[in-house]
Design a protein around this motif. Structure first.
Motif, short mmCIF file in Angstrom:
data_model
loop_
_atom_site.label_atom_id
_atom_site.label_comp_id
_atom_site.label_asym_id
_atom_site.label_seq_id
_atom_site.Cartn_x
_atom_site.Cartn_y
_atom_site.Cartn_z
N GLU A 21 -9.71 -6.69 6.82
CA GLU A 21 -10.93 -6.04 7.69
C GLU A 21 -10.64 -4.60 7.74
O GLU A 21 -9.38 -4.15 7.60
CB GLU A 21 -10.97 -6.64 9.09
N PRO A 22 -11.79 -3.72 8.23
CA PRO A 22 -11.44 -2.35 8.40
C PRO A 22 -10.42 -2.23 9.82
O PRO A 22 -10.42 -2.81 10.62
CB PRO A 22 -12.87 -1.92 9.23
N GLY A 23 -9.35 -1.35 9.15
CA GLY A 23 -8.38 -0.82 10.08
C GLY A 23 -7.02 -1.90 9.90
O GLY A 23 -6.06 -1.51 10.59
N SER A 24 -7.14 -2.90 9.18
CA SER A 24 -6.00 -3.87 9.06
C SER A 24 -5.14 -3.47 7.99
O SER A 24 -5.19 -2.69 7.04
CB SER A 24 -6.67 -5.04 8.55
N MET A 53 -10.66 7.10 -2.79
CA MET A 53 -12.21 6.70 -2.49
C MET A 53 -12.43 6.63 -0.80
O MET A 53 -13.41 6.10 -0.48
CB MET A 53 -12.56 5.45 -3.05
N ARG A 54 -11.40 6.60 -0.36
CA ARG A 54 -11.34 6.64 1.17
C ARG A 54 -11.61 5.00 1.55
O ARG A 54 -12.21 4.86 2.78
CB ARG A 54 -12.37 7.57 1.73
N VAL A 55 -11.28 4.21 0.76
CA VAL A 55 -11.36 2.94 1.18
C VAL A 55 -10.12 2.51 1.70
O VAL A 55 -9.83 1.68 2.76
CB VAL A 55 -11.53 1.87 0.01
N LEU A 56 -8.72 2.95 1.19
CA LEU A 56 -7.51 2.69 1.90
C LEU A 56 -7.02 3.93 2.13
O LEU A 56 -7.41 5.09 1.89
CB LEU A 56 -6.78 2.06 0.91
N GLU A 57 -5.87 4.10 3.37
CA GLU A 57 -5.33 4.96 3.75
C GLU A 57 -3.86 4.80 3.91
O GLU A 57 -3.46 3.64 4.26
CB GLU A 57 -5.87 5.67 5.08
N VAL A 58 -2.86 5.82 3.39
CA VAL A 58 -1.46 5.47 3.59
C VAL A 58 -1.12 6.28 4.72
O VAL A 58 -1.17 7.60 5.12
CB VAL A 58 -0.85 6.08 2.21
N ARG A 59 -0.29 5.56 5.65
CA ARG A 59 0.27 6.14 6.79
C ARG A 59 1.70 6.32 6.76
O ARG A 59 2.44 5.03 6.54
CB ARG A 59 -0.11 5.45 8.13
N ARG A 60 2.31 7.39 6.76
CA ARG A 60 3.83 7.39 6.43
C ARG A 60 4.51 6.62 7.33
O ARG A 60 4.38 6.85 8.55
CB ARG A 60 4.17 9.10 6.50
N GLY A 61 5.44 5.88 6.76
CA GLY A 61 6.53 5.14 7.80
C GLY A 61 5.58 4.03 8.34
O GLY A 61 6.32 3.31 8.97
N SER A 62 4.56 3.75 7.91
CA SER A 62 3.95 2.57 8.46
C SER A 62 3.22 1.67 7.62
O SER A 62 3.36 0.41 7.70
CB SER A 62 2.65 2.96 9.40
N GLY A 63 2.53 2.15 6.46
CA GLY A 63 2.04 1.20 5.45
C GLY A 63 0.53 1.79 5.08
O GLY A 63 0.43 2.87 5.29
N THR A 64 -0.01 0.75 4.43
CA THR A 64 -1.44 1.17 3.83
C THR A 64 -2.19 0.15 4.61
O THR A 64 -2.08 -0.97 4.68
CB THR A 64 -1.30 0.96 2.30
N TYR A 65 -3.51 1.04 4.96
CA TYR A 65 -4.48 0.43 5.83
C TYR A 65 -5.66 0.50 5.06
O TYR A 65 -6.27 1.40 4.29
CB TYR A 65 -4.40 0.91 7.21
N VAL A 66 -6.67 -0.60 5.42
CA VAL A 66 -7.96 -0.35 5.16
C VAL A 66 -8.64 0.93 6.17
O VAL A 66 -8.33 0.63 7.38
CB VAL A 66 -8.85 -1.67 5.44
#
Length: 224
Positions: A21-24, A53-66
């Motif tokens: 889901e969004p934000g997961s 495509m801005r479907v996913l985003e990578v957050r440093r030190g945290s992981g990859t999120y929708v």
């Protein structure tokens, strides 16, 4: 379909099905690769493409999120694509604007708040003050329309029209530099749009916006 595109499609299926889901947060790379039956390198390529495509985003030190999957995110790339268009496609962009913006302006007339109307008025006043500065006038011109479209409350419509704004703003700057009567006409057309919005008159707002877009389109067709 390439292997990378197939991998992208598999991740998109997880999102479309609601499993992601969004934000997961995506599962760890090794786990997700095994779940999808993909090699880790192929999965990385798919993730990188979906980040672009801005479907996913990578957050440093945290992981990859929708991402939020909101229109402003997913349609962000429209502007970049429009900027690469060549030749007569500028006229096609203006045609798209003519199809959408007058109807959007009519909708805004039925929904605009007093605060939003005041913001539109601020940009109109700034345009009057900048009548001798073509680039500044057109920056406030673009902001005027951005505020009007935002008043529709339709984020998808706002994202689409914002995406085509870059080339149309440059077209208006060009027109202003070449046609010394453009500023006066532009101000009069924007005043008509503002007055229709202030009156809450959807038909008048649509007509005023159509006249404004047609003026630019007619000039461009004569000079391109």
């Amino acid at each position: 379909m390439s292997l990378t595109n197939k991998a992208i499609a598999r991740i998109r299926e997880l999102i479309q099905s609601g499993e992601l889901e969004p934000g997961s947060k995506l599962p760890p790379e090794q786990e997700l690769a095994a779940e999808l039956g993909l090699g880790r390198n192929l999965l990385r390529e798919a993730v990188q493409a979906l980040v672009a495509m801005r479907v996913l985003e990578v957050r440093r030190g945290s992981g990859t999120y929708v991402t939020s999957l909101e229109p402003k995110e997913l349609l962000h790339g429209v502007g970049g694509a429009v900027e690469l268009l060549r030749g007569d496609t500028l006229l096609e962009v203006i045609e798209v604007r003519r199809l959408f913006e007058p109807v959007a302006t009519a909708l805004a007339a039925t929904r605009i708040s007093q605060q939003q109307l005041a913001s539109v008025k601020e940009h109109l006043d700034a345009m009057r003050a900048a009548a001798d500065d073509v680039e500044l006038l057109n920056r406030h011109d673009a902001a005027f329309h951005r505020e009007v479209i935002a008043a529709t409350g339709n984020e998808t419509l706002s994202a689409v029209l914002e995406g085509i704004a870059g080339r149309t703003v440059r077209a208006r700057v060009w027109r202003g530099l070449v046609d010394d009567r453009a500023a006066g006409r532009t101000l009069a057309e924007h005043e008509a749009i503002y007055n229709a919005l202030a009156a809450g008159d959807a038909f008048l707002a649509q007509s005023a916006a159509m006249m404004h877009v047609n003026t630019t389109e007619t000039w461009l067709r004569a000079h391109l």
